[in-house]
Design a protein around this motif. Structure first.
Motif, PDB file in Angstrom:
ATOM      1  N   GLU A  35      60.111  54.093  33.217  1.00  0.00           N
ATOM      2  CA  GLU A  35      60.987  55.092  33.792  1.00  0.00           C
ATOM      3  C   GLU A  35      61.172  56.251  32.824  1.00  0.00           C
ATOM      4  O   GLU A  35      61.161  56.066  31.620  1.00  0.00           O
ATOM      5  CB  GLU A  35      62.345  54.468  34.103  1.00  0.00           C
ATOM      6  CG  GLU A  35      62.300  53.458  35.223  1.00  0.00           C
ATOM      7  CD  GLU A  35      63.672  52.935  35.569  1.00  0.00           C
ATOM      8  OE1 GLU A  35      64.632  53.711  35.512  1.00  0.00           O
ATOM      9  OE2 GLU A  35      63.767  51.752  35.881  1.00  0.00           O
ATOM     10  N   ALA A  36      61.374  57.417  33.371  1.00  0.00           N
ATOM     11  CA  ALA A  36      61.660  58.595  32.555  1.00  0.00           C
ATOM     12  C   ALA A  36      63.074  58.486  31.998  1.00  0.00           C
ATOM     13  O   ALA A  36      63.981  57.992  32.664  1.00  0.00           O
ATOM     14  CB  ALA A  36      61.518  59.849  33.393  1.00  0.00           C
ATOM     15  N   VAL A  37      63.244  58.925  30.766  1.00  0.00           N
ATOM     16  CA  VAL A  37      64.547  58.911  30.110  1.00  0.00           C
ATOM     17  C   VAL A  37      64.972  60.360  29.911  1.00  0.00           C
ATOM     18  O   VAL A  37      64.225  61.141  29.314  1.00  0.00           O
ATOM     19  CB  VAL A  37      64.465  58.171  28.756  1.00  0.00           C
ATOM     20  CG1 VAL A  37      65.778  58.252  28.009  1.00  0.00           C
ATOM     21  CG2 VAL A  37      64.069  56.727  28.976  1.00  0.00           C
ATOM     22  N   PRO A  38      66.156  60.750  30.394  1.00  0.00           N
ATOM     23  CA  PRO A  38      66.575  62.146  30.242  1.00  0.00           C
ATOM     24  C   PRO A  38      66.796  62.513  28.779  1.00  0.00           C
ATOM     25  O   PRO A  38      67.350  61.725  28.006  1.00  0.00           O
ATOM     26  CB  PRO A  38      67.874  62.237  31.032  1.00  0.00           C
ATOM     27  CG  PRO A  38      68.339  60.844  31.211  1.00  0.00           C
ATOM     28  CD  PRO A  38      67.141  59.953  31.096  1.00  0.00           C
ATOM     29  N   GLY A  52      76.518  54.662  30.066  1.00  0.00           N
ATOM     30  CA  GLY A  52      75.752  53.460  30.375  1.00  0.00           C
ATOM     31  C   GLY A  52      74.263  53.692  30.566  1.00  0.00           C
ATOM     32  O   GLY A  52      73.504  52.746  30.678  1.00  0.00           O
ATOM     33  N   ALA A  53      73.851  54.961  30.593  1.00  0.00           N
ATOM     34  CA  ALA A  53      72.442  55.289  30.833  1.00  0.00           C
ATOM     35  C   ALA A  53      71.663  55.325  29.526  1.00  0.00           C
ATOM     36  O   ALA A  53      72.202  55.623  28.467  1.00  0.00           O
ATOM     37  CB  ALA A  53      72.333  56.638  31.527  1.00  0.00           C
ATOM     38  N   GLU A  54      70.361  55.052  29.633  1.00  0.00           N
ATOM     39  CA  GLU A  54      69.481  55.226  28.488  1.00  0.00           C
ATOM     40  C   GLU A  54      69.097  56.701  28.429  1.00  0.00           C
ATOM     41  O   GLU A  54      68.675  57.281  29.431  1.00  0.00           O
ATOM     42  CB  GLU A  54      68.232  54.362  28.607  1.00  0.00           C
ATOM     43  CG  GLU A  54      67.365  54.445  27.366  1.00  0.00           C
ATOM     44  CD  GLU A  54      66.159  53.526  27.406  1.00  0.00           C
ATOM     45  OE1 GLU A  54      65.556  53.333  26.339  1.00  0.00           O
ATOM     46  OE2 GLU A  54      65.819  53.014  28.489  1.00  0.00           O
ATOM     47  N   ILE A  55      69.240  57.304  27.258  1.00  0.00           N
ATOM     48  CA  ILE A  55      68.968  58.733  27.084  1.00  0.00           C
ATOM     49  C   ILE A  55      68.191  58.960  25.792  1.00  0.00           C
ATOM     50  O   ILE A  55      68.016  58.052  24.983  1.00  0.00           O
ATOM     51  CB  ILE A  55      70.273  59.565  27.066  1.00  0.00           C
ATOM     52  CG1 ILE A  55      71.222  59.124  25.923  1.00  0.00           C
ATOM     53  CG2 ILE A  55      70.998  59.458  28.392  1.00  0.00           C
ATOM     54  CD1 ILE A  55      71.063  59.882  24.657  1.00  0.00           C
ATOM     55  N   SER A  56      67.782  60.209  25.606  1.00  0.00           N
ATOM     56  CA  SER A  56      67.136  60.646  24.378  1.00  0.00           C
ATOM     57  C   SER A  56      67.818  61.934  23.950  1.00  0.00           C
ATOM     58  O   SER A  56      68.149  62.778  24.792  1.00  0.00           O
ATOM     59  CB  SER A  56      65.649  60.885  24.644  1.00  0.00           C
ATOM     60  OG  SER A  56      65.036  61.460  23.513  1.00  0.00           O
TER      61      SER A  56
END
Length: 124
Positions: A35-38, A52-56
């Motif tokens: 999945e793409a990570v914002p 709670g989201a995976e981010i960069s």
């Protein structure tokens, strides 16, 4: 062309109706779709929309925060400060450069629990 590894490869092709569509190339070695990570800036991180989201996020490491050796302060590209909590279940050898991309999960307080990182040097 960049090496795509085991990532999903997609081709854009014209179908019989002269419309463009996507067709999946199935590689024998393909294991799963990633999945793409914002990628965020500091204001986006603190907006509350990514809890709670995976981010960069890329930032300048400002150093360790106080007496907690698992907490580091960073400054994002928009000058917003943010905190990174190290995941001590991951191997850790310390940050070696000034500018670092952090990938992790956003906590309720707007800090990030680091999942991985990529160093980008001292001049960015």
């Amino acid at each position: 062309m960049a090496d795509m590894g085991d990532d999903l490869m997609m081709d854009v092709q014209m179908n019989d109706d002269n419309n463009y569509g996507m067709q999946q190339n199935n590689n024998d070695n393909m294991q799963q779709i990633q999945e793409a990570v914002p990628r965020l800036n500091g204001q986006m991180l603190h907006s509350g929309n990514f809890e709670g989201a995976e981010i960069s996020i890329v930032g300048e490491c400002l150093g360790q925060n106080g007496g907690d050796n698992t907490l580091y302060e960073f400054r994002a590209s928009d000058d917003t400060k943010f905190m990174v909590k190290l995941n001590m279940n991951q191997p850790w050898d310390g940050y070696k450069t000034k500018y670092i991309e952090i990938r992790g999960y956003v906590n309720t307080d707007g800090s990030i629990t680091q999942n991985s990182y990529q160093e980008h040097g001292n001049e960015f």
